[in-house]
Design an enzyme around this catalytic site. Structure first.
Site: not given
Ligand code: GLY
Length: 374
Positions: A127, A149, A191, A233, A243, A247, A251, A254, A258, A272
């Site tokens: 956990r 993430k 990025e 960031k 998010e 946040r 994206n 993205h 994607h 990517h």
């Molecule tokens: N790569 C987008 C984020 O970390 O929110």
């Protein structure tokens, strides 16, 4: 005077889950200096891939040895296929067989695949156990290793199974980019410049002036770009860790990216970062068509991406099987879909991105038809 080679520290301010991103040349060889003080027990489990192991594993292990920190190592195959449930099973099995406990720390030594997979295993094993990110690609140093993430891909799409789990430390050794293939450096750069497009026109301008030096390996430009990206960031993650708002701006590009990657079968045809470059340009073009963004900003984005060598068209990438319906279908499976409506990150200008669900489907369709016919 500040030593230009001294490591830079950027804090991700998340209260009791706060941690540092340390950026500098040669940090892997002195990793223990930063890692050891964070360990609850002098033992670690390193996860890396076959490719990275040849370059960076020995200096990391030597540094841990010199500090009396134990380590066991798992070397996984390189490539996106490793970011799967199968390897979650393999990695958690190895950890549990090794008799880990809740104070055991994992070290992810690698790019986004190793970082995301290791972080996810750290999130779910017992956990939740601590982990440290040592990102070795530009993309991982400026994006995926920061912000917590974690996750894996499934046949349904990228990153659809995962968890938020913050690392205890991110150690970005800029020297590790020296062994990175050129195409990967360039893809990671998408990025970097994304942060300028999202919220910092001045940084976009810096990128226009300095991308050449950065991509040629200039140490100062590289450090500054990674630091600026991580500061951007870290500020957004500190404000909106899960998010629920701001946040989502990260994206930018993205939703398109994607979908393009899914059509390309997540293969080397389209990395990517390359998909992100195409996606950012598509997002700016969509913004222009919706009357939101001046055409000159779209042209500036296109010109910069083209100058550095990132793709600005799907020519040679998309085939006749790519249709607007298929692209919109992929977009509809995104994590950010809410009550069936796709979230887009659009822009009013370079440095002024915002999110919306209010996009005229006919305008989107028209844009996609044009993009797909090059
Ligand atoms: N790569 C987008 C984020 O970390 O929110």
């Amino acid at each position: 005077m500040t030593d230009p080679a001294a490591p830079i520290t950027v804090e991700v301010d998340l209260g009791e889950r706060a941690y540092n991103i340390v950026i500098g040349e040669g940090l892997i060889a002195s990793a223990a200096e930063h890692v050891a003080p964070l360990l609850a027990q002098p033992a670690t489990f390193i996860i890396t891939d076959e490719h990275l192991a040849g370059h960076w594993l020995a200096p990391l292990q030597a540094s841990l040895d010199a500090a009396g920190v134990g380590h066991a190592t798992k070397i996984l195959p390189a490539g996106e296929q490793t970011k799967s449930i199968g390897y979650v099973d393999e990695l958690t099995g190895w950890l549990l067989d090794s008799g880990i406990d809740r104070k055991t720390t994992l070290i992810a030594l690698g790019g986004g695949v190793i970082g995301d997979l290791t972080g996810f295993c750290a999130a779910i094993t017992l956990r939740g156990i601590p982990f440290i990110q040592i990102p070795t690609t530009l993309l991982a140093q400026v994006d995926s290793s920061v912000g917590g993430k974690t996750g894996v891909d499934t046949p349904h799409g990228k990153n659809l199974v995962g968890a938020f789990h913050q690392p205890k430390l991110v150690l970005a050794d800029t020297g590790s980019l020296d062994t990175l293939p050129w195409r990967q450096v360039l893809a990671g750069y998408a990025e970097v410049v994304k942060y300028g497009m999202i919220g910092d026109a001045g940084f976009f301008e810096w990128c226009e002036a300095n991308a050449g030096a950065l991509l040629a390996g200039d140490a100062g430009a590289r450090r500054y770009a990674i630091e600026a990206s991580c500061r951007a960031k870290a500020a957004i993650v500190a404000e909106d860790e899960r998010e629920s708002g701001r946040r989502a701006l990260l994206n930018l590009g993205h939703t398109f990216a994607h979908a393009f990657e899914a059509e390309a079968g997540y293969s080397d045809t389209l990395l990517h970062g390359e998909a992100v470059a195409l996606g950012c340009l598509a997002a700016f073009e969509l913004s222009r068509r919706l009357g939101l963004c001046p055409g000159q900003d779209v042209e500036r984005v296109r010109a910069h991406l083209e100058t550095v060598g990132l793709p600005v068209t799907l020519a040679g990438i998309a085939d006749a099987g790519w249709t607007p319906e298929a692209i919109v279908g992929h977009m509809g499976k995104d994590k950010k879909v809410d009550a069936g409506r796709i979230t887009f990150v659009l822009a009013r200008a370079i440095g002024d991105a915002f999110t919306t669900r209010d996009v005229d489907p006919d305008v989107l369709d028209g844009l996609l038809s044009e993009i797909l016919n090059h």
